[in-house]
Design a protein around this motif. Structure first.
Motif, PDB file in Angstrom:
ATOM      1  N   GLU B 246       0.832  -1.207   0.000  1.00 18.06           N
ATOM      2  CA  GLU B 246       0.000   0.000   0.000  1.00 18.06           C
ATOM      3  C   GLU B 246       0.866   1.258   0.000  1.00 18.06           C
ATOM      4  O   GLU B 246       0.459   2.293  -0.520  1.00 18.06           O
ATOM      5  CB  GLU B 246      -0.943   0.014   1.211  1.00 18.06           C
ATOM      6  CG  GLU B 246      -1.986  -1.102   1.216  1.00 18.06           C
ATOM      7  CD  GLU B 246      -1.445  -2.423   1.750  1.00 18.06           C
ATOM      8  OE1 GLU B 246      -0.251  -2.491   2.130  1.00 18.06           O
ATOM      9  OE2 GLU B 246      -2.214  -3.404   1.753  1.00 18.06           O
ATOM     10  N   ASP B 247       2.067   1.156   0.624  1.00 16.90           N
ATOM     11  CA  ASP B 247       2.975   2.320   0.631  1.00 16.90           C
ATOM     12  C   ASP B 247       3.349   2.745  -0.791  1.00 16.90           C
ATOM     13  O   ASP B 247       3.578   3.924  -1.058  1.00 16.90           O
ATOM     14  CB  ASP B 247       4.265   1.986   1.390  1.00 16.90           C
ATOM     15  CG  ASP B 247       4.077   2.016   2.901  1.00 16.90           C
ATOM     16  OD1 ASP B 247       2.983   2.419   3.358  1.00 16.90           O
ATOM     17  OD2 ASP B 247       5.024   1.642   3.618  1.00 16.90           O
ATOM     18  N   MET B 249       1.450   2.298  -3.542  1.00 22.74           N
ATOM     19  CA  MET B 249       0.279   2.946  -4.152  1.00 22.74           C
ATOM     20  C   MET B 249       0.090   4.350  -3.588  1.00 22.74           C
ATOM     21  O   MET B 249      -0.274   5.282  -4.313  1.00 22.74           O
ATOM     22  CB  MET B 249      -0.972   2.100  -3.908  1.00 22.74           C
ATOM     23  CG  MET B 249      -0.903   0.723  -4.578  1.00 22.74           C
ATOM     24  SD  MET B 249      -2.493  -0.163  -4.558  1.00 22.74           S
ATOM     25  CE  MET B 249      -2.604  -0.655  -2.841  1.00 22.74           C
ATOM     26  N   ALA B 250       0.354   4.495  -2.285  1.00 19.23           N
ATOM     27  CA  ALA B 250       0.221   5.816  -1.660  1.00 19.23           C
ATOM     28  C   ALA B 250       1.239   6.784  -2.265  1.00 19.23           C
ATOM     29  O   ALA B 250       0.919   7.950  -2.535  1.00 19.23           O
ATOM     30  CB  ALA B 250       0.419   5.687  -0.151  1.00 19.23           C
ATOM     31  N   THR B 253       0.101   7.813  -5.654  1.00 19.47           N
ATOM     32  CA  THR B 253      -0.981   8.790  -5.530  1.00 19.47           C
ATOM     33  C   THR B 253      -0.403  10.174  -5.239  1.00 19.47           C
ATOM     34  O   THR B 253      -0.816  11.176  -5.837  1.00 19.47           O
ATOM     35  CB  THR B 253      -1.959   8.366  -4.407  1.00 19.47           C
ATOM     36  OG1 THR B 253      -2.415   7.031  -4.673  1.00 19.47           O
ATOM     37  CG2 THR B 253      -3.157   9.294  -4.338  1.00 19.47           C
ATOM     38  N   LYS B 283      -8.457  11.214  -4.296  1.00 22.93           N
ATOM     39  CA  LYS B 283      -8.501   9.868  -3.740  1.00 22.93           C
ATOM     40  C   LYS B 283      -8.728   8.876  -4.871  1.00 22.93           C
ATOM     41  O   LYS B 283      -9.538   9.111  -5.770  1.00 22.93           O
ATOM     42  CB  LYS B 283      -9.559   9.744  -2.649  1.00 22.93           C
ATOM     43  CG  LYS B 283     -10.930  10.251  -3.031  1.00 22.93           C
ATOM     44  CD  LYS B 283     -11.899  10.113  -1.871  1.00 22.93           C
ATOM     45  CE  LYS B 283     -13.336  10.135  -2.404  1.00 22.93           C
ATOM     46  NZ  LYS B 283     -14.327   9.683  -1.450  1.00 22.93           N
ATOM     47  N   ILE B 284      -7.993   7.786  -4.797  1.00 22.55           N
ATOM     48  CA  ILE B 284      -8.042   6.775  -5.854  1.00 22.55           C
ATOM     49  C   ILE B 284      -8.527   5.468  -5.252  1.00 22.55           C
ATOM     50  O   ILE B 284      -7.912   4.953  -4.310  1.00 22.55           O
ATOM     51  CB  ILE B 284      -6.646   6.594  -6.485  1.00 22.55           C
ATOM     52  CG1 ILE B 284      -6.171   7.932  -7.084  1.00 22.55           C
ATOM     53  CG2 ILE B 284      -6.660   5.482  -7.533  1.00 22.55           C
ATOM     54  CD1 ILE B 284      -4.800   7.872  -7.725  1.00 22.55           C
ATOM     55  N   PRO B 285      -9.650   4.944  -5.753  1.00 24.33           N
ATOM     56  CA  PRO B 285     -10.175   3.699  -5.178  1.00 24.33           C
ATOM     57  C   PRO B 285      -9.245   2.516  -5.438  1.00 24.33           C
ATOM     58  O   PRO B 285      -8.497   2.503  -6.419  1.00 24.33           O
ATOM     59  CB  PRO B 285     -11.512   3.509  -5.895  1.00 24.33           C
ATOM     60  CG  PRO B 285     -11.424   4.327  -7.132  1.00 24.33           C
ATOM     61  CD  PRO B 285     -10.487   5.454  -6.838  1.00 24.33           C
ATOM     62  N   THR B 286      -9.286   1.550  -4.540  1.00 23.94           N
ATOM     63  CA  THR B 286      -8.554   0.302  -4.746  1.00 23.94           C
ATOM     64  C   THR B 286      -9.559  -0.837  -4.749  1.00 23.94           C
ATOM     65  O   THR B 286     -10.568  -0.797  -4.033  1.00 23.94           O
ATOM     66  CB  THR B 286      -7.536   0.026  -3.626  1.00 23.94           C
ATOM     67  OG1 THR B 286      -8.236  -0.312  -2.427  1.00 23.94           O
ATOM     68  CG2 THR B 286      -6.646   1.241  -3.371  1.00 23.94           C
ATOM     69  N   PHE B 322     -15.731   2.234 -12.193  1.00 26.50           N
ATOM     70  CA  PHE B 322     -15.358   3.158 -11.116  1.00 26.50           C
ATOM     71  C   PHE B 322     -15.616   4.619 -11.485  1.00 26.50           C
ATOM     72  O   PHE B 322     -15.797   5.449 -10.609  1.00 26.50           O
ATOM     73  CB  PHE B 322     -13.906   2.917 -10.671  1.00 26.50           C
ATOM     74  CG  PHE B 322     -13.797   1.699  -9.813  1.00 26.50           C
ATOM     75  CD1 PHE B 322     -13.993   1.782  -8.446  1.00 26.50           C
ATOM     76  CD2 PHE B 322     -13.558   0.450 -10.387  1.00 26.50           C
ATOM     77  CE1 PHE B 322     -13.939   0.654  -7.655  1.00 26.50           C
ATOM     78  CE2 PHE B 322     -13.495  -0.684  -9.600  1.00 26.50           C
ATOM     79  CZ  PHE B 322     -13.684  -0.595  -8.227  1.00 26.50           C
ATOM     80  N   CYS B 326     -18.041   5.917  -8.638  1.00 27.89           N
ATOM     81  CA  CYS B 326     -17.531   6.954  -7.720  1.00 27.89           C
ATOM     82  C   CYS B 326     -16.730   8.029  -8.442  1.00 27.89           C
ATOM     83  O   CYS B 326     -15.836   8.624  -7.858  1.00 27.89           O
ATOM     84  CB  CYS B 326     -16.735   6.339  -6.562  1.00 27.89           C
ATOM     85  SG  CYS B 326     -15.460   5.191  -7.039  1.00 27.89           S
TER      86      CYS B 326
END
Lengths: 443, 443
Positions: B246-247, B249-250, B253, B283-286, B322, B326
């Motif tokens: 996740e780090d 992807m963060a 982002t 914000k980007i959905p996962t 998506f 959203c």
């Protein structure tokens, strides 16, 4: 639904954060690689290697919740402890360890003593264990300096109105032809690897006026010297609407000044680690090719063997001459003979056996070749024909000149050579992460 | 002795200088390429193309010291005249010409009408006359945007403590093996072109913790689609001491947010020229791979044919899903099946048929592949053996893991694809200066 909203905040801190904040006595969490363990009995110094430098941690028997026997050099860890000022520690503080958590462990002893201040090994052994050797603090500092050079190049040129481009490295024919090209098969067609972005950057002058690229180039030269690589990073720019090739040298001088300032500002730590004294770039002397040869011949009692070329020893003596005569670290040698320059070089109207071109020598080593290019279609065609060349495979390059091109010129700087000279090394492999030469294709 | 002391001051001015200064009624000198000539009889509008945009000059019969018949479109010129406010001119001013000096002249008529607002030609004709086509204002604007993307990537990562690296493109064996590699001869030894800097950037995590590279990669894939190139620019980073994938992807982002801000700040002109609406990156959905497949199958009544792979149409539908659900322009698809990921991908401990990896889709097109890598030597060796591979040719890569590596991961972003989606094009060749595909090796 889950979302990513930006960089994750970490509960670990970096050296610069501790230095910038008020952390004395406070407990922090940090991670790093175990660089050295010095066991003094009741107390042990565990030095962590982090991207910003070394961090001394103090293990105290009975206080630190961990068994020191379970900690190995080269392990990666996350530790917790209190920050304490300590003049003898790197950066002036240490961490008194409460706990250690091992993230990963080595499975074999180190092939090199990377924690020594100077890596005491042959270049061969260094390159054969490259990913380990580079963990040495001095080794890796060289490549931070190299980062500064590239950053300086780009940031300076952005400021000067240049546009960054990305041009292909696989092509049908090379910019300067000849035997120096690596050949390959491209879906059953013969192709070559680019030995320079020359044609592309010129074509792009017609689009953006000023362009640059920082990218690999490939030279199948059968040289095995301290200053040659078969793949290197070239810092290239090309600019239109010049009044003469002096504009190119002036722009390069501006870059070097910008680069020196950036290194002083953002890379002070690495300059200190390597003991680098930055060169003087306030003013760079220029000398004509033929005059440089004559000066060196006179002063050092050296015969001129080939009036059309500079031998490496002559380049070194030119460097020495200008160091002695005007304390110059750099010198622009101008007006190279036309027969030693590619077809696209602009000949000097005053004497077409010479070109409006230059090399930049840094302590006697060529680190840049540049000059004005021919922008007139008919002049270009005439020169190609006079050389017995054909325009086959260069149709689009030639077409560009049919449709109007401003007077222009540019240069290419060898990144690894420039870095080598900056930090006072004498083999270009020392300033290449993973060098490629005639015998080295790995790692 | 003569010296170079820094950038030469020019007596010509640029558009931004005129806009920033008080030039009304004052005489200035400017240079540029003649983009169009509109002859109205006594008066003619001569529009110059400069790197910062178009500049309208007014030729007045009897006043301008020049014969208009001698001026051709595509010539490059230096002109002199007085600055005059004019709302209908680009940038709100024009230049009343006193004189024109021709710097260079075309020798053939233009193959394309580049001065039209939209280049009204086929992609094929565009690419066959690439260096001319790119002179069109809209065409070149795409590559300024591309510059902004790369600048954003680097500047953001510098801020985040990453070090820039340069790794070799010629090697003995590729990072991910397989048939997708271009083969070549390297001084009588077989060699390949790098299809990614994967091995090198991982090795460098042990040195600098966080590294990045922006460089060409080469893929001998026999695809001829709108989204494939055989050579492209890859924006790669790799970071150590992660708590999970996740780090990564963060961090991506964070880059996208930084990039969007930079484009708004420094590339507003080009965004306007191309009519670009920047994507929402707050914000980007996962979504998990298997869940994404299921959602799409349910909503769009689509059968799941292959549970282990995403077809391009499925990716497009995930993007659509998506967007509809959203209003997301991007979506991270996570936990790809292990069998579709390279050996170095970290399997999910909760279910090792999946990996701790992700793709980032942008309006339904994959623009990034990334994830956590295996950092434990024994785990890596085990996975290699389980796949029936050998470590031959990867000795130094493997050795790196013997000597301690932190938990780490990274990603690669296709620059041309990201640019294509940003500006709303649908063929990746539109956002590549000189594309290389199965049939195109020139220019």
């Amino acid at each position: 639904m889950e979302f990513m909203t930006g960089v994750n905040k970490k509960d670990t801190v970096e050296i610069s954060e501790i230095l910038a904040g008020d952390f004395e006595g406070k407990t922090v969490k940090v991670n790093g690689a175990v660089h050295t363990i010095r066991d003094m009995g009741e107390v042990a110094f565990v030095v962590l290697r982090k991207r910003e430098g070394l961090l001394q941690c103090v293990f105290e028997e009975g206080k630190t919740k961990f068994d020191l026997k379970d900690l190995k050099e080269a392990a990666t860890v996350e530790v917790e402890g209190a920050v304490k000022s300590e003049d003898r520690a790197p950066n002036g503080f240490e961490i008194r360890l409460d706990s250690i958590r091992v993230l990963s462990e080595p499975v074999a002893p180190m092939p090199l003593a990377i924690s020594k201040w100077k890596l005491n090994t042959s270049l061969e052994a260094n390159l054969n264990n490259r990913s380990i050797a580079l963990r040495n603090i001095r080794e890796r500092a060289k490549f931070k300096i190299q980062e500064g050079v590239v950053r300086g190049f780009r940031d300076f040129l952005y400021e000067q109105g240049f546009t960054e481009i990305h041009t292909p490295k696989i092509g049908a024919k090379g910019a300067e032809g000849g035997a120096n090209m690596f050949r390959m098969d491209y879906f059953h067609r013969p192709a070559v690897l680019a030995q320079s972005p020359q044609f592309y950057k010129q074509m792009m002058v017609g689009v953006f006026d000023r362009v640059f690229e920082t990218a690999p180039v490939f030279r199948a030269e059968k040289h095995n010297t301290k200053r040659h690589l078969n793949e290197y990073t070239s810092l290239d720019f090309e600019m239109g609407y010049i009044d003469g090739f002096e504009d190119i040298m002036a722009m390069e001088t501006g870059f070097l000044q910008y680069m020196v300032d950036l290194l002083k500002k953002d890379y002070e730590k690495e300059l200190k680690i390597l003991g680098v004294t930055l060169p003087n770039v306030d003013k760079i002397p220029t000398v004509r090719f033929d005059e440089a040869k004559r000066k060196v011949a006179e002063k050092y009692g050296r015969k001129i063997r080939n009036p059309y070329d500079l031998e490496p020893e002559e380049e070194a003596l030119i460097g020495q001459y200008f160091k002695e005569e005007c304390d110059a670290d750099f010198v622009f040698v101008t007006h190279y003979p036309s027969k030693k320059r590619p077809f696209y070089a602009m000949d000097d109207p005053a004497d077409p056996t010479f070109t409006l071109s230059f090399d930049l020598l840094y302590h006697g080593l060529e680190i840049t070749t540049g000059g004005q290019r021919i922008h007139d279609y008919n002049m270009l065609l005439e020169k190609i024909e006079k050389r017995g060349m054909t325009t086959e495979g260069m149709e689009q390059y030639m077409d560009t000149f049919k449709h109007g091109m401003p007077p222009h010129g540019g240069l290419g700087i060898g990144l690894e050579r420039l870095t080598m000279k900056l930090i006072g090394e004498d083999n270009v492999r020392e300033t290449t992460l993973f060098p490629r030469d005639m015998s080295r294709l790995e790692p």
